[in-house]
Design a protein around this motif. Structure first.
Motif, PDB file in Angstrom:
ATOM      1  N   ASP A 121      58.728  81.117  20.555  1.00 27.29           N
ATOM      2  CA  ASP A 121      60.026  81.012  19.890  1.00 27.29           C
ATOM      3  C   ASP A 121      60.467  79.553  19.870  1.00 27.29           C
ATOM      4  O   ASP A 121      60.903  79.012  20.887  1.00 27.29           O
ATOM      5  N   ARG A 122      60.270  78.903  18.731  1.00 21.96           N
ATOM      6  CA  ARG A 122      60.648  77.508  18.536  1.00 21.96           C
ATOM      7  C   ARG A 122      60.041  76.625  19.637  1.00 21.96           C
ATOM      8  O   ARG A 122      58.862  76.734  19.921  1.00 21.96           O
ATOM      9  N   THR A 123      60.840  75.728  20.198  1.00 19.31           N
ATOM     10  CA  THR A 123      60.288  74.792  21.192  1.00 19.31           C
ATOM     11  C   THR A 123      60.686  75.179  22.612  1.00 19.31           C
ATOM     12  O   THR A 123      60.729  74.336  23.505  1.00 19.31           O
ATOM     13  N   ARG A 124      60.947  76.478  22.808  1.00 16.22           N
ATOM     14  CA  ARG A 124      61.300  76.955  24.146  1.00 16.22           C
ATOM     15  C   ARG A 124      60.072  77.607  24.780  1.00 16.22           C
ATOM     16  O   ARG A 124      59.528  78.562  24.238  1.00 16.22           O
ATOM     17  N   ASN A 148      57.437  80.338  15.860  1.00 20.80           N
ATOM     18  CA  ASN A 148      58.283  81.191  15.031  1.00 20.80           C
ATOM     19  C   ASN A 148      59.748  80.744  15.057  1.00 20.80           C
ATOM     20  O   ASN A 148      60.164  79.966  15.911  1.00 20.80           O
ATOM     21  N   LYS A 149      60.503  81.250  14.096  1.00 20.51           N
ATOM     22  CA  LYS A 149      61.950  81.035  13.980  1.00 20.51           C
ATOM     23  C   LYS A 149      62.301  79.567  13.731  1.00 20.51           C
ATOM     24  O   LYS A 149      63.334  79.078  14.215  1.00 20.51           O
ATOM     25  N   ILE A 150      61.453  78.860  12.970  1.00 17.99           N
ATOM     26  CA  ILE A 150      61.762  77.455  12.715  1.00 17.99           C
ATOM     27  C   ILE A 150      62.984  77.302  11.817  1.00 17.99           C
ATOM     28  O   ILE A 150      63.559  76.211  11.734  1.00 17.99           O
ATOM     29  N   ASP A 151      63.364  78.393  11.136  1.00 11.56           N
ATOM     30  CA  ASP A 151      64.597  78.339  10.346  1.00 11.56           C
ATOM     31  C   ASP A 151      65.819  78.164  11.241  1.00 11.56           C
ATOM     32  O   ASP A 151      66.878  77.735  10.789  1.00 11.56           O
ATOM     33  N   LYS A 156      63.857  69.585  13.618  1.00  8.24           N
ATOM     34  CA  LYS A 156      62.447  69.869  13.347  1.00  8.24           C
ATOM     35  C   LYS A 156      61.538  68.705  13.717  1.00  8.24           C
ATOM     36  O   LYS A 156      60.326  68.874  13.819  1.00  8.24           O
ATOM     37  N   THR A 157      62.097  67.512  13.911  1.00  8.22           N
ATOM     38  CA  THR A 157      61.279  66.370  14.335  1.00  8.22           C
ATOM     39  C   THR A 157      60.809  66.527  15.783  1.00  8.22           C
ATOM     40  O   THR A 157      59.935  65.790  16.232  1.00  8.22           O
ATOM     41  N   SER A 158      61.369  67.505  16.490  1.00 15.27           N
ATOM     42  CA  SER A 158      60.965  67.731  17.887  1.00 15.27           C
ATOM     43  C   SER A 158      59.657  68.498  17.991  1.00 15.27           C
ATOM     44  O   SER A 158      59.083  68.609  19.082  1.00 15.27           O
ATOM     45  N   LEU A 159      59.155  69.056  16.862  1.00 11.40           N
ATOM     46  CA  LEU A 159      57.953  69.886  16.905  1.00 11.40           C
ATOM     47  C   LEU A 159      56.726  69.117  17.374  1.00 11.40           C
ATOM     48  O   LEU A 159      55.989  69.561  18.257  1.00 11.40           O
TER      49      LEU A 159
END
Length: 323
Positions: A121-124, A148-151, A156-159
Motif C-alpha cells: 500500500d503506497r510507500t508504507r 497500489n493506491k498511488i492515486d 509521487k516523487t517519493s516512490l
C-alpha cells in the motif's frame, strides 16, 4: 518392478508430458502461466483480480482478511493465458486454526507460481509486508513489486527513493505503481507479466474465467454482504454453507446456512425482527441473480457452531483447506 523404478518411470512420463506441452505451446506461439498475487491483508489483491478480469469473482470489503481461499482467475488475450491466483492476506498473528489455514493457502501459492506479485500500500511498509517479501523472495521465483493506491499518494516523487531503499533488503525483478480501484497502469502491468510467462499450451478454455463453482461464488457473495454490513467482530466468526440448491424452470432455489460461533453473534446478524438478515439476503440475492442469470429464491438460516474457526474438522467440513 521396484518402487524406485515406478517412481522413475512416473517422473519420466511427467517430464515427457511437460516437454510435449511446452513444444506444442512454442509451436503455436502460446504462453501460459500462474501469477500469484500476495500481500498482507487489505492491500487490494481481490480488487486487482476483479479489475484485471473485468468481472467480479473475488469478494471485497474494507475489512481485513475478507478473502479466505485461493481464487483462480483466468484471462486469455490472444495467445497469452494469465492464470491469476488471488490469496488470503498473509498475517503475522495466527489467532486460531482458520488464520493458520489462510496463511498456508497464501504461502502455498508461491510454490507453483511462474511469477509472484507482492502488493503493498503506497510507500508504507509494515512488519507483515516485510514478512511477505521475505517469503516471496525466498521462493526462488521471479518477484514483482506492485505499489497500489498511488492515486492516494500525495508525493509521487517519493516512490523512487522508497524503491531504492527496499532493493537493499529484497531482490525483486521490478516494480509497477498502480491503482487497482481506478484501473490505473493495469495494461502496463499485464505487459510486464506476459514477459515472465513460459511458452506452453493454455491450461483452461479461452472463455473460462475461474476454476471455482457457481455454488462457491454464491456462498461468497452472501459472506461479502455480511462483511460489509456488520461491525468488526461478527464477520470474522461467520462461515457460509449451501444446504439446498435446485433449479425449477427459470427459478434457482438456494438455501444457505450462516454459521456463527456464539449466540450473541446470531442475534446481531439476525437483527430486530430479522430486519438485518433480510437486508443482507436481499443484497445477496440481487448479486446472485446477476451472476447466475436466473430468478433466485434465497433462504438463509443462522446457526451456532461453537468454536468452528478453531476446529480442524469443522474447517474441513466448511471447505477450508490450504488451497
Amino acid at each position: 518392478m521396484s518402487s524406485d523404478e515406478i517412481a522413475s518411470d512416473k517422473t519420466a512420463a511427467e517430464n515427457t508430458a511437460s516437454e510435449k506441452m511446452n513444444s506444442e505451446g512454442a509451436a503455436s506461439g502460446q504462453k501460459c502461466g500462474y501469477v500469484a498475487i500476495v500481500g498482507r491483508p487489505n492491500v487490494g489483491k481481490s480488487t486487482l483480480l476483479n479489475k484485471l478480469l473485468g468481472q467480479k469473482i473475488s469478494i471485497t470489503s474494507k475489512k481485513a482478511q475478507t478473502t479466505r481461499h485461493q481464487i483462480l482467475g483466468v484471462k486469455t488475450i490472444d495467445e497469452v493465458q494469465y492464470i491469476y491466483v488471488d490469496t488470503p492476506g498473509i498475517h503475522k498473528n495466527e489467532r486460531n486454526s482458520l488464520n493458520a489455514v489462510m496463511n498456508k493457502a497464501a504461502l502455498s501459492a508461491l510454490n507453483d507460481a511462474d511469477l509472484i506479485i507482492v502488493m503493498i500500500d503506497r510507500t508504507r511498509i509494515t512488519e507483515e509486508d516485510r514478512m511477505v517479501l521475505e517469503a516471496a523472495t525466498a521462493s526462488q521465483r521471479p518477484v514483482m513489486l506492485l505499489i497500489n493506491k498511488i492515486d492516494e499518494l500525495e508525493d509521487k516523487t517519493s516512490l523512487l527513493p522508497f524503491i531504492d531503499e527496499l532493493r537493499k533488503s529484497f531482490n525483486f525483478e521490478g516494480f509497477v505503481p498502480i491503482s487497482a480501484m481506478k484501473g490505473w497502469q493495469l495494461d502496463e502491468l499485464e505487459a510486464e507479466i506476459a514477459a515472465y510467462l513460459p511458452e506452453g499450451v493454455h491450461l483452461f478454455p479461452d472463455d473460462q474465467i475461474t476454476d471455482r463453482s457457481i455454488r462457491f461464488l454464491c456462498a461468497e457473495i452472501l459472506r461479502e454482504k455480511i462483511m460489509r454490513q456488520l461491525g468488526d467482530e461478527v464477520p470474522y466468526g461467520v462461515a457460509v454453507e449451501i444446504e439446498q440448491w435446485g433449479q425449477e424452470g427459470k427459478t434457482l432455489h438456494i438455501g444457505m446456512i450462516v454459521w456463527v460461533e456464539r449466540e450473541g453473534q446470531r442475534k446481531i446478524l439476525i437483527g430486530s425482527k430479522g430486519d438485518k438478515l433480510k437486508r443482507i439476503g436481499t443484497d445477496a440475492r440481487r448479486d446472485i441473480e446477476h451472476l447466475t442469470g436466473s430468478t433466485v429464491m434465497l433462504k438463509t438460516w443462522v446457526k451456532v457452531k461453537s468454536g468452528w474457526s478453531n476446529s480442524a474438522r469443522a474447517l474441513k467440513t466448511l471447505g477450508y483447506d490450504e488451497r
